[in-house]
Structure formats: structure tokens, C-alpha cells
Write an enzyme that holds these catalytic residues in place. Sequence first.
Site, PDB file in Angstrom:
ATOM      1  N   CYS A 152      32.307 -19.779 -13.328  1.00  2.00           N
ATOM      2  CA  CYS A 152      31.716 -20.635 -14.366  1.00  2.00           C
ATOM      3  C   CYS A 152      32.455 -20.389 -15.679  1.00  2.00           C
ATOM      4  O   CYS A 152      32.928 -21.322 -16.315  1.00  2.00           O
ATOM      5  CB  CYS A 152      30.231 -20.341 -14.522  1.00  2.00           C
ATOM      6  SG  CYS A 152      29.258 -20.750 -13.058  1.00  2.00           S
ATOM      7  N   ALA A 181      27.807 -24.395 -17.622  1.00  2.00           N
ATOM      8  CA  ALA A 181      27.004 -23.508 -18.461  1.00  2.00           C
ATOM      9  C   ALA A 181      25.515 -23.752 -18.260  1.00  2.00           C
ATOM     10  O   ALA A 181      24.983 -24.783 -18.678  1.00  2.00           O
ATOM     11  CB  ALA A 181      27.379 -23.713 -19.926  1.00  2.00           C
ATOM     12  N   ASN A 190      26.704 -14.646 -21.088  1.00  2.00           N
ATOM     13  CA  ASN A 190      28.134 -14.872 -21.261  1.00  2.00           C
ATOM     14  C   ASN A 190      28.584 -14.587 -22.687  1.00  2.00           C
ATOM     15  O   ASN A 190      29.635 -13.976 -22.908  1.00  2.00           O
ATOM     16  CB  ASN A 190      28.496 -16.305 -20.869  1.00  2.00           C
ATOM     17  CG  ASN A 190      28.033 -16.685 -19.479  1.00  2.00           C
ATOM     18  OD1 ASN A 190      27.440 -17.753 -19.295  1.00  2.00           O
ATOM     19  ND2 ASN A 190      28.259 -15.831 -18.491  1.00  2.00           N
ATOM     20  N   HIS A 220      24.310 -27.512 -19.503  1.00  2.00           N
ATOM     21  CA  HIS A 220      23.087 -28.093 -18.955  1.00  2.00           C
ATOM     22  C   HIS A 220      21.875 -27.169 -19.031  1.00  2.00           C
ATOM     23  O   HIS A 220      21.997 -25.948 -19.016  1.00  2.00           O
ATOM     24  CB  HIS A 220      23.313 -28.520 -17.499  1.00  2.00           C
ATOM     25  CG  HIS A 220      23.938 -27.453 -16.656  1.00  2.00           C
ATOM     26  ND1 HIS A 220      25.309 -27.325 -16.514  1.00  2.00           N
ATOM     27  CD2 HIS A 220      23.393 -26.442 -15.924  1.00  2.00           C
ATOM     28  CE1 HIS A 220      25.578 -26.295 -15.723  1.00  2.00           C
ATOM     29  NE2 HIS A 220      24.429 -25.738 -15.356  1.00  2.00           N
ATOM     30  N   TYR A 222      18.505 -26.747 -16.751  1.00  2.00           N
ATOM     31  CA  TYR A 222      17.892 -27.148 -15.479  1.00  2.00           C
ATOM     32  C   TYR A 222      16.493 -27.710 -15.720  1.00  2.00           C
ATOM     33  O   TYR A 222      15.767 -27.257 -16.610  1.00  2.00           O
ATOM     34  CB  TYR A 222      17.838 -25.956 -14.519  1.00  2.00           C
ATOM     35  CG  TYR A 222      19.158 -25.681 -13.851  1.00  2.00           C
ATOM     36  CD1 TYR A 222      19.618 -26.492 -12.813  1.00  2.00           C
ATOM     37  CD2 TYR A 222      19.971 -24.628 -14.271  1.00  2.00           C
ATOM     38  CE1 TYR A 222      20.844 -26.260 -12.212  1.00  2.00           C
ATOM     39  CE2 TYR A 222      21.197 -24.381 -13.674  1.00  2.00           C
ATOM     40  CZ  TYR A 222      21.627 -25.212 -12.644  1.00  2.00           C
ATOM     41  OH  TYR A 222      22.851 -24.985 -12.055  1.00  2.00           O
ATOM     42  N   ALA A 276      19.013 -21.197 -10.271  1.00  2.00           N
ATOM     43  CA  ALA A 276      19.454 -22.247  -9.346  1.00  2.00           C
ATOM     44  C   ALA A 276      20.647 -21.719  -8.558  1.00  2.00           C
ATOM     45  O   ALA A 276      21.685 -21.411  -9.133  1.00  2.00           O
ATOM     46  CB  ALA A 276      19.824 -23.510 -10.114  1.00  2.00           C
TER      47      ALA A 276
END
Length: 277
Positions: A152, A181, A190, A220, A222, A276
Site C-alpha cells: 500500500c 490508503a 503509516n 478511502h 470504508y 477489511a
Amino acid sequence: MSSHPIRSQYEDFLRHVSTHGVFKADRTGTGTTSVFGYQMRFDLNEGFPLVTTKKVFLKAIVLELLWFLRGDSNVKWLQERGCTIWDEWARPDGDLGPVYGVQWRSWPTPDGGHIDQIAEAIKTLKTNPDSRRIIVSAWNVAELDKMALMPCHAFFQFYVAPAQTPGGKGKLSCQLYQRSADIFLGVPFNIASYALLTHMVAQQCDLDVGDFIWTGGDCHVYSNHAEQVALQLSRTPFAYPTLSIKRKPASIFDYAYEDFEVLGYECHPAIKAPVAV
């Protein structure tokens, strides 16, 4: 109580995506509110950018970074130290394939050799700090399908601003490109991880710290994090804490968890949310 100014780059980002994002389906089937392209800049002289509107699990951040720097790809080392953040993606034997640490420390070459990108970056910072090629990439296209999770945070670059006074030190900045992200769960980790890495590299290269610049691609929230985000955005940020590195090891690869201390971390309570996978 921290003496640093109160900053809200992360909260502003979270609010921007929640307000202006579009609904988008995703690989996990969860659904997201997403924007494409965003940048945050953190002056590391204004404190260590550990999110304050919820408690962040600092131990996991430090251990994960040390694990990356070991060149490791098995969760066993993390599990032995009480860190389970990679368990969801691990294979039965604990291995994750050639993920971040492997690419950082032993990027394979066509002739069967390996490149230690971290060692090369440190060497270049010491010998040619004006280089525009001080880059580390985890995005190895030839090995993506062997990884339990594709990177990522994929690519980062160091930059040295020259000393402004005779006998002074240069300032080390780092910019990260994160292709994907998860703003609520992932991005606070991060930011802190790469800020910590910048401090460590600066110490090894006898430089002061400058800025950490975070650049995101698909940014994003979730759908199943919406309530948690609303709670977090209802809170007022505190000033960032201060990072203390207690010793200077012989190399970037010789740091231990006990070498780091974060002083004056004032924060709101933790907020739980599902990952997720």
C-alpha cells in the site's frame, strides 16, 4: 503537556474525504468513500506526528518498522513480541511472501543477486546528499502475485536541504507515495512509521529532520468505519508529542524497540474498527 503547536492535517484529510468522496466498490467487498490524490506535510520539528484524536498503538508501529528493516517476511518475529497486525494475511506457516522488508533489503536482480535498498539509500545520503535518486520501492511488479498483500505504501524518497549556517547540519525530508490508503485504520500508522524512519535515518546520517510528506492515491474511508470517523471528527486534536531516540546504534539495522520513547502523548481514547481483509 506538549509545547508544540496544535496541527490537524490528518483530521482535515479525514473530513475532506468523508465530505467530498465518491462511493466506490473495492477488492474486499466492503465499499468505500474515496478520493484520488491528496497530500499532507508534517514539519517534524513541530513534534512527532502521532494522531491525537484517538489513541494509536505505538508499540506496533515501532515493531513493524524494525521488522521491515530486518528484511523479514514471516509474522513469527512480530508475534513473539505481542504484535498481531499482520496475522490476517499470513499463510499457515506465518510467511507473507516477498513483502515490504524483503523488497527494502533484498530486491532480486536478474543475475541472481540482491540489492539492499535501505543500505544504498543511507550510503548515498552520506556521500551524495544532493542526489535526486535516493529512492526505496516496495512495488516489485515481477513479485506482486507472490505477496500476501501488495504494498500500500509503495515508494519513498529522501531529500536533504543544505545547512543554512556554517558548521550546521542539513535537513532530511522524506516523501511517501501510498497507492491505497485506509484513512481511518492504516494512515495514522503509516504517518508515524515513516516519521520514525526519517528520524532514524537522520540520526544515522548526522542530519536534522525536516518534513515528512505523505502523498496518497486512492484515499478511502470504508463504509463500516463511518460511525468511528464521525466520533473521531467530533474530537479536538492535541499538540503532537516529542520523539526521543535514546542511543545511536552502529547502523540503521541495529535499533531496538527500547531505543525509542514518545514523550507527552496526550490523546483521546482508542476507537475500535474492523479491518477489511
